[in-house]
Enzyme design. Structure first.
Site, mmCIF file in Angstrom:
data_model
loop_
_atom_site.group_PDB
_atom_site.id
_atom_site.type_symbol
_atom_site.label_atom_id
_atom_site.label_comp_id
_atom_site.label_asym_id
_atom_site.label_seq_id
_atom_site.Cartn_x
_atom_site.Cartn_y
_atom_site.Cartn_z
ATOM 1 N N CYS A 2 -29.992 21.742 43.338
ATOM 2 C CA CYS A 2 -30.696 22.729 42.615
ATOM 3 C C CYS A 2 -32.148 22.380 42.527
ATOM 4 C CB CYS A 2 -29.953 22.784 41.144
ATOM 5 S SG CYS A 2 -30.346 21.235 40.315
ATOM 6 N N ASP A 32 -34.372 16.708 29.641
ATOM 7 C CA ASP A 32 -34.305 18.243 29.421
ATOM 8 C C ASP A 32 -35.231 18.665 28.629
ATOM 9 O OD1 ASP A 32 -30.679 18.471 29.466
ATOM 10 O OD2 ASP A 32 -32.256 17.936 31.035
ATOM 11 N N ARG A 83 -28.771 30.673 31.051
ATOM 12 C CA ARG A 83 -27.604 29.852 31.193
ATOM 13 C C ARG A 83 -27.451 29.004 30.203
ATOM 14 N NH1 ARG A 83 -28.126 26.550 36.638
ATOM 15 N NH2 ARG A 83 -26.344 25.537 35.276
ATOM 16 N N ARG A 123 -23.642 23.413 38.417
ATOM 17 C CA ARG A 123 -23.152 21.859 38.596
ATOM 18 C C ARG A 123 -22.054 21.345 37.663
ATOM 19 N NH1 ARG A 123 -24.210 17.099 40.529
ATOM 20 N NH2 ARG A 123 -23.885 15.261 39.054
ATOM 21 N N ARG A 131 -28.764 16.317 43.080
ATOM 22 C CA ARG A 131 -27.614 16.253 42.191
ATOM 23 C C ARG A 131 -26.390 15.859 42.999
ATOM 24 N NH1 ARG A 131 -28.882 19.675 37.921
ATOM 25 N NH2 ARG A 131 -27.542 18.436 37.016
ATOM 26 N N LYS A 161 -24.814 23.741 24.870
ATOM 27 C CA LYS A 161 -24.160 23.893 26.022
ATOM 28 C C LYS A 161 -23.587 22.667 26.750
ATOM 29 C CE LYS A 161 -26.967 23.912 29.717
ATOM 30 N NZ LYS A 161 -26.477 23.308 30.943
ATOM 31 N N ASN A 162 -24.365 21.484 26.698
ATOM 32 C CA ASN A 162 -23.846 20.388 27.306
ATOM 33 C C ASN A 162 -22.756 19.678 26.500
ATOM 34 O OD1 ASN A 162 -25.469 20.981 29.309
ATOM 35 N ND2 ASN A 162 -27.107 19.595 29.107
#
Ligand code: EPZ
Length: 418
Positions: A117, A306, A398, A93, A122, A22-23
């Protein structure tokens, strides 16, 4: 809103293939704004954040040609809007990643501040300071960052006070179309940043130093459309490694990059858990008990923040006391309260959590608060005695593609109910 019902106690066994990162895909999608053509990206995970980013790019004038299987084709020739609206940015974000590309491509950008969040404020100050150093004019009003670069951008030397992953990505992308040389100091070294730089270079950018804390970009006039295959998600891989360990199972994780999860491999071995590594696969055997370990989260190549929540879930069942220090975000222990409701013994003191292992967790009704906290609760529920009901699983959707199907294939007793 969907919930997960989990009946704990099954030892996970079998094989699981990891989806695209995802990132890694989110910055690459933002980078398509730098090009005016047909971009083809393979290995794209079907997760909520990807669909949110596609909606944002379409809003800006890009055209989604197709998204079949894991291959996404998006044409950014027609990008003509420079505003990223609040309703899109506030849910993700990573939308802030369009700021640099829009300024570089269109000379203007209006991006809603992402807002806080669950895990922290953030802020965007480093993104703003860096883009101003390139000559952009940025103002904050009514919750939006409004930026212009009518006279174009000019290369400069930029120092990041704090290592910022998307800050580095935003500035690196803007610098590819910026006249002259830009130097990013104290840059992020995450694999996803290295990947973005390599993909931009394939499209004609001139970036060196990615993977170190100094990245140098020579501006070019234009970039060719992007073509690449997203590498596997190291956080998903780490999550499944911990799933095997916490359930005392035997799981082979295929389509992963062992190098990307090295910090976790070392820590699991330190806890006495067997981890075998192959070229593009890993095998984790949770043969019974494991010892407590101490972790401190750091920017890459340190232990990834994470994976902190998932590791805390594991440590609730370790023999002994673990000390977990969260150095990256100011409020990333939201999962601790939920784990304590399952019988975990966790003492929080600011950025430090002291986890004293217990014999067993018991299932409970649980509330997910953010993406990785949700994963932590699923892991604990898999190992707990009895049933857990985890609500607000849209958080987990997500960043994890079909997590319950993958877990069921490994023998877990988990189902989604609306
Ligand atoms: C990226 O977020 C990831 N998201 C996060 O993953 C990850 O946790 C984080 O990097 C750290 O590894 C994406 O890549 C889309 P940062 P990012 O800027 O870039 C402070 C997940 O679960 N900071 O590296 O937003 C900030 O407050 C998500 O997939 C400033 O002070 O994180 C934090 O304390 C969660 N000013 C620290 O830097 C700024 O302008 C690191 O944040 C920017 C950041």
């Amino acid at each position: 809103m969907d919930k997960f019902i989990v009946e704990g106690g099954q030892r996970l066994k079998g094989k699981v293939a990891i989806s695209g990162a995802k990132n890694a895909v989110l910055p690459v999608l933002a980078a398509t704004l730098l090009t005016a053509g047909r971009n083809e990206i393979q290995g794209v995970p079907r997760v909520r954040d990807v669909f949110t980013m596609i909606r944002l790019l379409s809003y800006l004038g890009a055209k989604l040609e197709s998204f079949e299987g894991d291959t996404l084709v998006i044409d950014t020739t027609g990008v003509n809007k420079s505003e990223a609206p609040y309703e899109l940015v506030s849910t993700m974000r990573a939308s802030c990643l369009v700021l640099g590309p829009l300024l570089a491509r269109l000379g203007q950008a209006k991006v809603s501040l992402p807002g806080g969040c669950a895990i922290g404020a953030r802020p965007m100050d480093l993104h703003i300071k860096g883009l101003e150093a390139l000559g952009a004019k940025l103002d904050l009003n009514q919750g939006y960052i409004q930026g212009t670069a009518q006279k174009g951008l000019n290369g400069n030397r930029i120092y990041f006070d704090t290592v910022s992953v998307t800050g580095t990505a935003n500035l690196m992308m803007a610098a590819t179309l910026t006249e002259g040389e830009t130097i990013l100091e104290n840059a992020a070294r995450e694999p996803e940043v290295v990947f973005l730089a390599d993909v931009l270079n394939l499209a004609g950018a001139k970036i060196v130093g990615q993977g170190t804390d100094v990245i140098i970009v020579q501006g070019t006039g234009a970039l060719r459309p992007i073509e690449c295959r997203i590498f596997p998600d190291r956080i998903e891989a780490g999550t499944f490694m911990i799933a095997a360990a916490i359930t005392g199972g035997d799981v082979e994780i295929t389509n992963c990059v062992p190098l990307h999860v090295e910090p976790l491999i070392y820590k699991l071995r330190e806890a006495g858990i067997q981890v075998e590594t192959g070229e593009r696969s890993l095998r984790v055997l949770g043969n019974g008990g494991f010892r407590s370990i101490d972790i401190k989260t750091q920017p890459h190549p340190g232990f990834p923040t994470d994976l902190q929540a998932q590791t805390m879930a594991l440590m609730t069942l370790a023999k002994g006391q673990s000390i977990i220090v969260e150095n990256v975000f100011e409020n990333r222990f939201m999962h601790a309260a939920e784990l304590k409701r399952m019988g975990a013994e966790i003492f929080l003191d600011g950025h430090t959590a002291i986890v004293t292992g217990v014999e067993q967790l018991s299932g409970a009704p649980l509330m997910a608060t953010d993406l990785r906290a949700s994963a932590s609760l699923v892991l604990a529920a898999l190992a707990a005695k009895g049933e857990s009901v985890i609500s607000r699983v849209y958080h987990i959707d997500r960043g994890y593609e079909g997590i319950e199907e993958k877990l069921v294939r490994l023998g877990a007793n988990i189902r989604r109910v609306s």
